[in-house]
Design an enzyme around this catalytic site. Structure first.
Site, PDB file in Angstrom:
ATOM      1  N   ASN A 220      32.361  48.746  15.200  1.00  0.00           N
ATOM      2  CA  ASN A 220      33.455  49.229  14.351  1.00  0.00           C
ATOM      3  C   ASN A 220      32.845  49.652  13.023  1.00  0.00           C
ATOM      4  O   ASN A 220      32.475  48.815  12.206  1.00  0.00           O
ATOM      5  CB  ASN A 220      34.489  48.098  14.168  1.00  0.00           C
ATOM      6  CG  ASN A 220      35.598  48.487  13.206  1.00  0.00           C
ATOM      7  OD1 ASN A 220      35.705  49.653  12.807  1.00  0.00           O
ATOM      8  ND2 ASN A 220      36.421  47.523  12.840  1.00  0.00           N
TER       9      ASN A 220
ATOM     10  N   HIS B 176      43.702  45.452  13.928  1.00  0.00           N
ATOM     11  CA  HIS B 176      42.575  44.803  13.236  1.00  0.00           C
ATOM     12  C   HIS B 176      43.112  44.042  12.018  1.00  0.00           C
ATOM     13  O   HIS B 176      44.062  44.486  11.374  1.00  0.00           O
ATOM     14  CB  HIS B 176      41.558  45.865  12.802  1.00  0.00           C
ATOM     15  CG  HIS B 176      40.287  45.274  12.297  1.00  0.00           C
ATOM     16  ND1 HIS B 176      40.176  44.750  11.027  1.00  0.00           N
ATOM     17  CD2 HIS B 176      39.087  45.089  12.896  1.00  0.00           C
ATOM     18  CE1 HIS B 176      38.945  44.275  10.869  1.00  0.00           C
ATOM     19  NE2 HIS B 176      38.267  44.464  11.992  1.00  0.00           N
TER      20      HIS B 176
ATOM     21  N   GLU C  41      42.166  43.830   9.089  1.00  0.00           N
ATOM     22  CA  GLU C  41      42.222  44.616   7.843  1.00  0.00           C
ATOM     23  C   GLU C  41      43.466  45.503   7.827  1.00  0.00           C
ATOM     24  O   GLU C  41      44.055  45.740   6.777  1.00  0.00           O
ATOM     25  CB  GLU C  41      40.929  45.443   7.688  1.00  0.00           C
ATOM     26  CG  GLU C  41      39.769  44.541   7.289  1.00  0.00           C
ATOM     27  CD  GLU C  41      38.404  44.987   7.776  1.00  0.00           C
ATOM     28  OE1 GLU C  41      38.253  46.147   8.188  1.00  0.00           O
ATOM     29  OE2 GLU C  41      37.482  44.152   7.759  1.00  0.00           O
TER      30      GLU C  41
ATOM     31  N   GLU D  56      39.041  37.765  16.357  1.00  0.00           N
ATOM     32  CA  GLU D  56      38.298  37.918  15.108  1.00  0.00           C
ATOM     33  C   GLU D  56      38.918  37.011  14.048  1.00  0.00           C
ATOM     34  O   GLU D  56      39.899  37.395  13.402  1.00  0.00           O
ATOM     35  CB  GLU D  56      38.366  39.368  14.618  1.00  0.00           C
ATOM     36  CG  GLU D  56      37.695  40.368  15.537  1.00  0.00           C
ATOM     37  CD  GLU D  56      37.248  41.604  14.763  1.00  0.00           C
ATOM     38  OE1 GLU D  56      36.050  41.898  14.806  1.00  0.00           O
ATOM     39  OE2 GLU D  56      38.066  42.238  14.102  1.00  0.00           O
TER      40      GLU D  56
ATOM     41  N   GLY E  53      32.997  39.872   7.772  1.00  0.00           N
ATOM     42  CA  GLY E  53      32.319  40.363   6.577  1.00  0.00           C
ATOM     43  C   GLY E  53      31.864  39.279   5.620  1.00  0.00           C
ATOM     44  O   GLY E  53      31.530  39.564   4.470  1.00  0.00           O
TER      45      GLY E  53
ATOM     46  N   SER F 289      31.086  38.641  11.644  1.00  0.00           N
ATOM     47  CA  SER F 289      29.698  38.368  11.238  1.00  0.00           C
ATOM     48  C   SER F 289      28.734  38.214  12.413  1.00  0.00           C
ATOM     49  O   SER F 289      27.811  37.379  12.353  1.00  0.00           O
ATOM     50  CB  SER F 289      29.644  37.144  10.317  1.00  0.00           C
ATOM     51  OG  SER F 289      30.365  37.396   9.119  1.00  0.00           O
TER      52      SER F 289
END
Ligand code: 13P
Length: 253
Positions: free
Chosen positions: A9, A95, A97, A167, A173, A213
């Site tokens: 991604n 996602h 985000e 996730e 991140g 990560s």
């Protein structure tokens, strides 16, 4: 058994020239890769150019997001038909985000999954808990609610064409990945819930990826677990060597 699936991604990174360069290098490296399925999700602006590079190669192409309507007055949005038109056969949906920064809801995720199913695009549906939810012991209830609303109304056939990506928000991140034990626990829960509560087929199974990560140092340890069917990679997918190392650890767990 299906092959592991590794997805890069790229998020909002790379202009067209470096995106094409990275895609070309991946195509070259993967020309004789066996036993793994690899997909990249570039930003919208480089999708067409990248599609010309991956065409005819084993590398799949995914959108990162789309609108659930086919066309219309939705300024700034992109239709899944448009993503399909430039060669996408997968798309991420929901996602974290998108959820936390752009207000995406489980109901919206559900509409997008149905739209993707109708177009023959393989949906990669993202779920995961925040750190606050994990600390409050709400990891599984959070995921259960994301799945129960998000996956409402799928036909038995559609249930065979779905990929879930777990996730945890706190691992995205941050450089802090979930441990293989933490991931296995959640994947087992998801699998059981899909079969027992949502009527998914036990025989056909559903692929459940881990993201958060993932890097060349932890990918082998994570991907050797039989509960983890692949990886959704952010930062490390922007670097050719790192992404190839992760892909290799999926081939030889
Ligand atoms: P990182 O690998 O950068 O943590 O991102 C994970 C992710 O969000 C992939 O969709």
């Amino acid at each position: 058994m299906t092959n592991p699936l590794v997805i890069g991604n790229w998020k909002m990174n790379l202009l067209t020239a470096p995106a094409c360069e990275l895609a070309q290098s991946l195509v070259d490296r993967l020309s004789d890769a066996r036993g793994v399925e690899v997909v990249i999700a570039p930003p919208f602006t480089s999708l067409y150019s990248v599609s010309q590079i991956v065409k005819g190669s084993p590398l799949g192409l995914a959108g990162q997001n789309f609108h659930y309507k086919s066309a219309g007055a939705y300024t700034g949005e992109v239709a899944l038909e448009m993503l399909k038109d430039v060669g996408c056969n997968f798309s991420l949906i929901g996602h974290s985000e998108r959820r936390s920064l752009f207000g995406e809801t489980d109901e919206g995720v559900n509409k997008k999954i149905h739209h993707a199913m109708g177009l023959g695009i393989l949906p990669i549906v993202c779920v995961g808990e925040t750190l606050e939810q994990r600390n409050a012991g709400e990891t599984l209830t959070t995921i259960e609610s994301q799945l129960s609303i998000g996956l409402t109304g799928l036909s038995p056939e559609e249930k065979t064409r779905l990929v879930i990506a777990y996730e945890p928000v706190w691992a995205i991140g941050t450089g802090v990945n979930a441990t293989p034990e933490q991931v296995v626990d959640v994947h087992k829960f998801i699998r059981k819930y899909l079969i027992e509560s949502l009527g998914f087929s036990e025989e056909i199974g559903v692929r459940i990826l881990y993201g958060g990560s993932v890097n060349p140092e932890n990918s082998k340890q994570l991907l050797k677990e039989k509960e983890i069917d692949g990886a959704l990679v952010g930062g490390a997918s922007l670097n050719l060597e790192s992404f190839c190392a992760i892909i290799n650890s999926a081939i030889e767990p």
